[in-house]
Enzyme design. Structure first.
Site, PDB file in Angstrom:
ATOM      1  N   LYS A 165       0.856  -1.175   0.000  1.00  0.00           N
ATOM      2  CA  LYS A 165       0.000   0.000   0.000  1.00  0.00           C
ATOM      3  C   LYS A 165       0.898   1.234   0.000  1.00  0.00           C
ATOM      4  O   LYS A 165       1.543   1.552   1.005  1.00  0.00           O
ATOM      5  CB  LYS A 165      -0.909  -0.031   1.225  1.00  0.00           C
ATOM      6  CG  LYS A 165      -1.937  -1.152   1.157  1.00  0.00           C
ATOM      7  CD  LYS A 165      -2.941  -0.896   0.045  1.00  0.00           C
ATOM      8  CE  LYS A 165      -3.354  -2.157  -0.675  1.00  0.00           C
ATOM      9  NZ  LYS A 165      -4.213  -1.918  -1.839  1.00  0.00           N
ATOM     10  N   LYS A 265     -12.935  -6.873  -8.579  1.00  0.00           N
ATOM     11  CA  LYS A 265     -13.501  -7.087  -7.245  1.00  0.00           C
ATOM     12  C   LYS A 265     -14.978  -7.421  -7.426  1.00  0.00           C
ATOM     13  O   LYS A 265     -15.702  -6.694  -8.120  1.00  0.00           O
ATOM     14  CB  LYS A 265     -13.335  -5.828  -6.397  1.00  0.00           C
ATOM     15  CG  LYS A 265     -11.880  -5.494  -6.095  1.00  0.00           C
ATOM     16  CD  LYS A 265     -11.761  -4.281  -5.196  1.00  0.00           C
ATOM     17  CE  LYS A 265     -10.393  -4.202  -4.553  1.00  0.00           C
ATOM     18  NZ  LYS A 265      -9.308  -3.804  -5.457  1.00  0.00           N
TER      19      LYS A 265
END
Ligand code: MG
Length: 367
Positions: A165, A265
């Site tokens: 991240k 997703k």
């Protein structure tokens, strides 16, 4: 077979590491997940799960899943849950947009279709490719040294793919990428996922600074156009995620050669039916995929496993086992990571049975 009831449970999923942090200072300590049940007049019940990554990641929020079920549920009573195209068309006619609201209902109906036919969902979605599904580990945004230490620790658990991240201060992000890559073997894969967090000039500066590093760059900027500009200034393999929210954007990205990999997703696209459509098109067009969801627990992980296991291996870039990131198990039978891999259940449907003592009372009940 007819749908006679739709219901929802709310579950809190605390993070094993205490928190999960990503671009722009966003973080979550306890995920608010919704388990959706669809009950039929034959007694079969299917389950799905929707867990937004907080209210500030995609246009989705946890209470919206429950509110949306109250809105859309009455339109679905009496439908045959096995007729997934009819179901999806009815959902789209009843509520414009809000794909994440529809995702859990659609997953639950795939679970019913599997139970009714005696087949696992991955068989119904095209069949099982290979023995197992390779996983990546998402590494919460911390200092470069802390992220490198976490990668080293997760590597000992069998992971060989890591998603960092980034999307924070560009200079620190450059250090993060270098510190982590130094921990890895040449065959390991590293993704720097900025989650829309860099401006265009910052992103171009980062990709120049890590030009010699073996790293994929994921969704550097907020808009598709900014990402495309960055893509055209780098030779790193390139992943689009937040911008690819349906077929239109996938086709646009393919036409522009805007990415090498897309991140699909399930709840971003509106359920397994719509994700399968995009997945199958990606296979036809030669685009590899990360197959996952925004977040979730055991039921989401089961759905991801069926989606991923039914995708040809050469197009499966990565998937993840969200149930290993959280401290609460909500279902029996969910996939368990084994040395960096997981498998879809061979049991009919999703292969999960909710733990009723964990998921508690129904918070939405549509009859
Ligand atoms: Mg991403």
């Amino acid at each position: 077979m007819k749908i006679k009831r739709l219901f929802a449970h709310r579950v809190e999923l605390p993070l094993r590491e205490g928190s999960y942090k990503w671009s722009g200072g966003k973080s979550v300590t306890v995920f608010d997940s919704t388990i959706i049940g669809v009950e039929t007049d034959t007694g079969l019940i299917g389950y799905g799960e929707v867990c937004p990554l907080g209210p500030f990641y995609l246009p989705a929020y946890a209470e919206g899943v429950r509110a949306g079920l109250k809105e859309i549920g009455p339109h679905l009573l009496g439908l045959d849950p096995r007729e997934l195209s009819v179901l999806n068309q009815r959902m789209d006619a009843a509520l414009k947009g809000h794909p994440y609201v529809k995702s859990g209902i659609d997953i639950a109906c795939w679970d019913i279709l599997g139970q009714a036919t005696g087949l696992p969902v991955c068989t119904l979605m095209g069949g099982r490719f290979g023995r197992s599904v390779r996983l990546y580990r998402a590494i919460s945004q911390e200092s470069p040294d802390e992220m490198a230490a976490k990668v080293a620790a997760y590597r000992t658990e069998g992971y060989t793919r890591f998603q960092l991240k980034v999307g924070g201060d560009p200079d620190t992000d450059i250090e993060r990428i270098r510190a982590v890559r130094a921990m890895l073997k040449p065959t390991d894969r590293l993704v720097a996922d900025a989650n829309t967090g860099w401006t265009q000039h910052e992103a171009i500066r980062v990709v120049r600074a890590v030009r010699d590093v073996d790293v994929y760059i994921e969704q550097p900027c907020l808009t598709y156009e900014e990402c495309l500009a960055v893509r055209r200034h780098t030779d790193h393999p390139f992943v689009l995620d937040e911008n690819v929210d349906g077929l239109d954007m996938l086709l646009r990205g393919k036409a522009d050669l805007a990415m090498d990999v897309v991140n699909l997703k399930i709840s971003k696209l509106g359920g397994l039916t719509k994700t399968k459509q995009v997945r199958d098109l990606c296979v036809s067009m030669g685009i590899a995929m990360t197959l996952e969801d925004s977040w979730g627990g055991d039921i989401t992980t089961a759905a991801i496993a069926h989606l991923a296991h039914s995708t040809p291996e050469e197009f499966r870039f990565t998937s993840t086992d969200f149930n290993s990131y959280v401290t609460v198990s909500t279902a029996h039978g969910a996939p368990q990571r084994d040395n960096g891999y997981m498998e879809a259940s061979a049991v009919p449907g999703l292969g999960i049975i909710p733990k009723h003592d964990v998921i508690g009372r129904r918070v939405v009940d549509v009859t």
